[in-house]
Design an enzyme around this catalytic site. Structure first.
Site, PDB file in Angstrom:
ATOM      1  N   CYS A 355       0.689  -1.104   0.052  1.00  0.00           N
ATOM      2  CA  CYS A 355      -0.065   0.033   0.013  1.00  0.00           C
ATOM      3  C   CYS A 355       0.975   1.179  -0.088  1.00  0.00           C
ATOM      4  CB  CYS A 355      -0.909  -0.130   0.955  1.00  0.00           C
ATOM      5  SG  CYS A 355      -2.053  -1.177   1.241  1.00  0.00           S
ATOM      6  N   LEU A 356       2.060   1.191   0.353  1.00  0.00           N
ATOM      7  CA  LEU A 356       2.979   2.420   0.937  1.00  0.00           C
ATOM      8  C   LEU A 356       3.746   2.714  -0.423  1.00  0.00           C
ATOM      9  CD1 LEU A 356       3.883   1.609   4.593  1.00  0.00           C
ATOM     10  CD2 LEU A 356       2.561   3.646   3.644  1.00  0.00           C
TER      11      LEU A 356
END
Length: 362
Positions: A355-356
């Protein structure tokens, strides 16, 4: 495939929007293909990790350290103060600073997978790489403001000097998964949610996916895991490890709330077909046990791994299934080292390493 268009024409086409990247022969590579770089947005929003943001930086810096062994890492920061703060943590982690680059591109939050650009390539074109700037609304307007996040792809396009296509609809990188041969995996729970593009039908969404990712085979799963505030992102469910093989999350406890939706997704995968008509090889990946923080179920999933040039970085959760998940993924990626990094604190932000991060292909 239009390979005879001049450089200036592709910039003009991107500006006018009269041809899609797919019509120009561009495609979105699989994550397991070679990267030039990984893009990140340094975490700084206290509300994403309330009372815990100070605890996430050692694991985050270790993640960057591992990625930077094999490729460039580009980090969006707000200012010099944030840059120096980041350098301090990266130095403590022993990261390869000569492979890490900072950009004063301020953000509202850290989730670069979703607010970052989608890079597409066409090795036969005069412009080898372009990017797509989807609209971003923080997963259905859940966490305003997001105006700075929405600007990030434009800033990166200007920095790289490459064309920026703007479809004008909401789309997030965590909602789509690719095998690099024409197949895209996604979920109905996310892409058909009325908080994204309520004016579009499923068929219309598929047209955008085909035109702006350069795919021809779209496969739909159903619901996501409990606690996922993205409404069912595919990167917590099912991931390609090569062009014809996926790992998919399964829950063996029939009393767990994730058992039924993950079982349904597994059944769907067994009946779906790749772009060449073949069935996927399916490898089951066990869910970690329930992770609860302040009475809230967190979306802990081993599927939220990131495939870098050098390694596959897997979130771990101090769980009995951590080692089993790493063993399964090690067998799935024989050409890469599989590294587990403690995501106990990171997951309180409702996301982890995939997600990052957002990959930029060669």
């Amino acid at each position: 495939m239009k390979t005879d268009i001049q450089v200036k024409d592709i910039f003009e086409i991107a500006k006018l929007g009269n041809l899609s990247p797919a019509e120009l022969g561009y495609t979105f590579p699989a994550e397991f293909e070679a990267h030039l770089a990984t893009w990140l947005s340094w975490p700084h929003k206290e509300a994403s990790w309330p009372g815990k943001i100070h605890t996430i930086f050692p694991a985050y810096a270790e993640f960057i350290k591992q990625v930077a062994f094999g490729e460039e890492v580009h980090i969006n920061v707000a200012d010099e103060k944030m840059k120096q703060f980041a350098i301090g943590h990266l130095t403590d982690a022993g990261a390869k600073l000569e492979n890490i680059f900072f950009h004063f591109f301020p953000t509202n939050d850290a989730w670069c997978r979703d607010h970052g650009p989608a890079f597409l390539v066409n090795k036969e074109a005069s412009v080898k790489k372009v990017l797509v700037k989807w609209n971003y609304n923080a997963w259905g307007d859940k966490y305003p403001p997001y105006d700075l996040d929405n600007q990030i792809p434009v800033s990166i396009a200007e920095y790289r000097g490459i064309p920026c296509f703007r479809p004008g609809i909401v789309m997030e990188g965590g909602s789509v998964e690719f095998n690099g041969k024409g197949t895209l995996l996604t979920s109905e729970a996310c892409l058909l949610n009325p908080n994204r593009n309520p004016h579009l039908s499923k068929d219309q969404i598929e047209e955008y996916l085909q035109g702006y990712y350069g795919v021809n085979n779209i496969l739909w799963l159903k619901d996501g895991i409990l606690g996922d505030d993205t409404d069912g992102h595919i990167d917590d469910l099912t991931r390609f490890v090569n062009e014809d093989t996926v790992v998919t999350m399964v829950e063996h406890d029939k009393k767990d709330e994730n058992y039924a939706p993950l079982k349904e997704n597994l059944n769907l995968l067994q009946n779906l077909r790749l772009e060449n008509g073949k069935q996927m090889n399916i490898i089951e990946l066990p869910m970690p046990g329930k992770l609860i923080f302040e009475d809230m179920r967190l979306p802990a999933s081993y599927a939220n791994f990131y495939i870098s040039n050098h390694a596959v970085i897997v979130p771990t959760f101090r769980d009995k299934n951590d080692d089993r998940a790493i063993d399964i993924l090690s067998s799935s990626f024989p050409d890469r080292k599989v590294i587990g990094i403690d995501s106990w604190d990171l997951i309180w932000g409702l996301g982890s390493f995939h997600c990052l991060s957002q990959q930029e292909p060669l």
